[in-house]
Write an enzyme that holds these catalytic residues in place. Structure first.
Site, PDB file in Angstrom:
ATOM      1  N   TYR A 110      -7.670 -12.913   7.917  1.00  0.00           N
ATOM      2  CA  TYR A 110      -7.540 -11.610   8.570  1.00  0.00           C
ATOM      3  C   TYR A 110      -8.533 -11.605   9.733  1.00  0.00           C
ATOM      4  O   TYR A 110      -9.742 -11.480   9.527  1.00  0.00           O
ATOM      5  CB  TYR A 110      -7.835 -10.483   7.586  1.00  0.00           C
ATOM      6  CG  TYR A 110      -6.602  -9.948   6.898  1.00  0.00           C
ATOM      7  CD1 TYR A 110      -5.569 -10.804   6.505  1.00  0.00           C
ATOM      8  CD2 TYR A 110      -6.450  -8.592   6.649  1.00  0.00           C
ATOM      9  CE1 TYR A 110      -4.438 -10.330   5.887  1.00  0.00           C
ATOM     10  CE2 TYR A 110      -5.321  -8.093   6.011  1.00  0.00           C
ATOM     11  CZ  TYR A 110      -4.319  -8.963   5.634  1.00  0.00           C
ATOM     12  OH  TYR A 110      -3.195  -8.483   5.024  1.00  0.00           O
ATOM     13  N   GLU A 141       0.816  -1.207   0.000  1.00  0.00           N
ATOM     14  CA  GLU A 141       0.000   0.000   0.000  1.00  0.00           C
ATOM     15  C   GLU A 141       0.860   1.272   0.000  1.00  0.00           C
ATOM     16  O   GLU A 141       0.743   2.127   0.872  1.00  0.00           O
ATOM     17  CB  GLU A 141      -0.955  -0.011   1.194  1.00  0.00           C
ATOM     18  CG  GLU A 141      -1.958  -1.168   1.123  1.00  0.00           C
ATOM     19  CD  GLU A 141      -2.907  -1.213   2.292  1.00  0.00           C
ATOM     20  OE1 GLU A 141      -4.059  -1.650   2.105  1.00  0.00           O
ATOM     21  OE2 GLU A 141      -2.498  -0.840   3.407  1.00  0.00           O
ATOM     22  N   TRP A 167      -1.239 -11.617   0.792  1.00  0.00           N
ATOM     23  CA  TRP A 167      -2.403 -11.183   1.573  1.00  0.00           C
ATOM     24  C   TRP A 167      -3.601 -10.798   0.708  1.00  0.00           C
ATOM     25  O   TRP A 167      -4.739 -10.885   1.154  1.00  0.00           O
ATOM     26  CB  TRP A 167      -2.021 -10.011   2.481  1.00  0.00           C
ATOM     27  CG  TRP A 167      -1.842  -8.679   1.806  1.00  0.00           C
ATOM     28  CD1 TRP A 167      -0.719  -8.210   1.195  1.00  0.00           C
ATOM     29  CD2 TRP A 167      -2.813  -7.628   1.703  1.00  0.00           C
ATOM     30  NE1 TRP A 167      -0.924  -6.941   0.709  1.00  0.00           N
ATOM     31  CE2 TRP A 167      -2.203  -6.558   1.010  1.00  0.00           C
ATOM     32  CE3 TRP A 167      -4.134  -7.495   2.120  1.00  0.00           C
ATOM     33  CZ2 TRP A 167      -2.862  -5.362   0.720  1.00  0.00           C
ATOM     34  CZ3 TRP A 167      -4.802  -6.303   1.842  1.00  0.00           C
ATOM     35  CH2 TRP A 167      -4.161  -5.256   1.157  1.00  0.00           C
ATOM     36  N   THR A 187      -5.061  -3.904  14.177  1.00  0.00           N
ATOM     37  CA  THR A 187      -5.729  -3.454  15.402  1.00  0.00           C
ATOM     38  C   THR A 187      -6.366  -2.068  15.311  1.00  0.00           C
ATOM     39  O   THR A 187      -6.574  -1.425  16.336  1.00  0.00           O
ATOM     40  CB  THR A 187      -4.729  -3.482  16.571  1.00  0.00           C
ATOM     41  OG1 THR A 187      -3.645  -2.579  16.296  1.00  0.00           O
ATOM     42  CG2 THR A 187      -4.199  -4.873  16.808  1.00  0.00           C
TER      43      THR A 187
END
Length: 541
Positions: free
Chosen positions: A406, A315, A381, A457
């Site tokens: 995930y 990203e 991922w 988180t």
């Protein structure tokens, strides 16, 4: 407790039969050469839970627990034998012995998972029989993001215990991101003086209008990291650190503004990011940035002995590089075609740098864009496609597709799920996850090092919220990572669910704030705090 209540279920179990072996105050412990970590763990953890001294005993003495290495077993394999006279645990390596001891703990019941005895003087019986077992994968991991919400050191040590209890052996430690830098780097003190703290935090999904106005942060000193790594090693867990480059780096840029693209943005005005998503503020692709992060990684290598070092690589928006005259000049100087290849150059630099020091680079599957560095491994991922491409090109892969593992994604579609994020992924969905894609040949599948569940988180502000998202699904994931299971549609989820009945009691004893099978308890809900459910699941590629 019986052999039919173990998680992960073993490859082979014969028994139980006879009256079993009774552990009591007279039980001794004999540890052969190379098994000292399990010896210490049995006395310090199991002995404390049951108030049994497990005093040193003689080899072959009746009434003992015996630990020994066996070169005929595979590296992490074990054989647990229980007779009326005692217990023997053999392992191909010290790790194998340790996993056998974890199985012994499960056979002793939920009381063995407490820190102190609830019934002093009680006898504990292990059923007679033989268990032979070995893991499917060498990489059985969980990633914990401590950047978005900081987990204090004691919480990290607690999660290492939880991983060990489930025979997981890799702890991927996500230490840096836009929202916080969590690792002390002595030559760059502002990384933690400035980068470890943000003034406020988005409450809920990034589209939420709610804020927690309390400053948030924290970091681990280098001695904290040495303690964490040493404790993990005693549990036969490898800690793989992640230092994110060249994206997800706003906390570092806030601390040292010269790391950013100063010709297109006033980097001195940036703070540690207080919301979620993907920030456009990325590292400048220049020599100063390379030298800075070489300094960071020099200290990282001193702290973490793991072969693999994770560099993120995911990203990374390219808009600032497209607008930056300096970045465009770098593209021309290097003779690369575009910004994707510029990122590839950045990653390749650290691949060579790490390789020269006997380490290996691993990154998220975006590092495939622009060409994959020669020695790099990939954390796949965004579905399976990145891992398939990497394995087919001869690169090692850790499978962790977000559509399956995930654990920040919600567990149910009901309205009471706290801050629902992503796709619904139930306990059964995780149990039916298959890490090795069918598209790979047998030779290509050898490049699948293993699998990993990821715990981001952003919406997990406390250890209770982390527990809720992680458990019980991590138990299902642990069985997938450990066992060679049938095809997903053929797996016996009803049997796993039956075994979970006993496992919930173990989690209760460990104080895990898991999601109950019937749904969240009132204090686990977050009414009024919005998430962003994704109703459809795109085709897997």
């Amino acid at each position: 407790m019986t052999f039919e209540q173990l998680i992960p279920a073993p490859a082979r179990a014969e028994g139980p039969g006879g009256d079993g072996f009774v552990l009591d105050a007279s039980t001794t412990l004999w540890a052969g050469p190379g098994t000292q970590t399990t010896e210490h763990w049995l006395r310090g953890t199991l002995g404390a839970a049951l108030r049994l001294p497990l005093a040193p005993g003689a080899e072959g003495a009746p009434g003992s627990v015996a630990l020994r290495l066996d070169s005929e077993l595979e590296a992490e394999a074990y054989r647990l034998t229980v007779t009326g006279d005692g217990v023997e645990i053999r392992g191909g390596t010290a790790a194998g012995v340790f996993w056998g001891a974890q199985t012994l703990r499960q056979l002793l019941g939920a009381a063995a998972f407490r820190r102190a005895p609830i019934a002093p003087g009680r006898e504990y019986t292990v059923p007679q029989g033989v268990i032979e077992d070995a893991p499917r994968f060498g990489w059985r991991g969980m990633m914990l993001d401590v950047s978005r919400h900081f987990t204090p050191k004691e919480g990290v040590l607690r999660y290492l215990d939880l991983l060990a209890a489930h025979k997981l052996n890799v702890f991927h430690f996500h230490l840096t991101d836009d929202q916080g830098w969590r690792l002390e780097i002595k030559r760059y003190p502002k990384l933690t003086e400035v980068g470890a703290w943000r003034s406020r935090t988005k409450w809920g999904h990034r589209q939420s209008e709610l804020w927690d106005e309390k400053p948030h942060g924290g970091f681990y000193t280098q001695d904290d990291i040495r303690e964490i790594v040493a404790y993990a090693d005693s549990l036969h867990i490898t800690v793989v650190p992640e230092i994110d480059i060249p994206g997800h780096s706003q906390a570092a840029i806030a601390a040292y503004p010269e790391l950013g693209n100063t010709d297109v943005i006033d980097t001195a005005a940036l703070g540690v990011w207080d919301t979620w998503g993907v920030t456009p503020n990325v590292l400048a692709p220049n020599d100063h940035t390379l030298r800075f992060y070489e300094g960071v990684f020099e200290e990282v290598l001193e702290l973490f002995p793991s072969t693999f070092i994770h560099v993120g690589g995911d990203e990374c928006p390219k808009e600032q590089w497209k607008d930056s005259a300096a970045a465009q000049a770098r593209i021309e100087e290097l003779g690369v075609s575009n910004e994707d290849e510029l990122q590839s150059w950045f990653i390749r630099h650290f691949d060579k740098w790490l390789s020269a020091r006997g380490r290996r680079l691993i990154g998220w599957d975006e590092i495939l864009e622009g060409g994959l560095a020669e020695g790099a491994a990939v954390s796949s991922w965004r579905g399976y496609s990145g891992g398939i491409a990497a394995a087919q090109a001869g690169h090692d892969v850790v499978m962790c597709p977000e559509q399956h593992v995930y654990l920040d994604h919600r567990q149910h579609g009901g309205p009471d799920e706290p801050v629902p994020i992503g796709w619904v992924r139930t306990l059964e969905d995780v149990y039916r996850f298959e890490p090795v894609p069918a598209q790979l040949s047998a030779e290509e599948a050898e490049h699948v090092l293993g699998t990993q569940a990821n715990v981001w988180t952003e919406v997990m502000e406390s250890h209770g919220r982390v527990d809720y998202q992680v458990f019980p699904r991590l138990a299902a994931f642990a069985e997938v990572a450990w066992r060679t299971l049938p095809a997903p549609a053929e797996r016996d989820f009803a049997d796993f669910e039956r075994r979970m009945t006993a496992h919930y009691a173990r989690l209760d004893a460990l104080g895990v704030d898991y999601r109950p099978p019937g749904g969240p308890l009132p204090w686990q809900q977050r009414p009024g705090v919005g998430g962003r459910p994704i109703e459809g699941l795109p085709p897997m590629v």
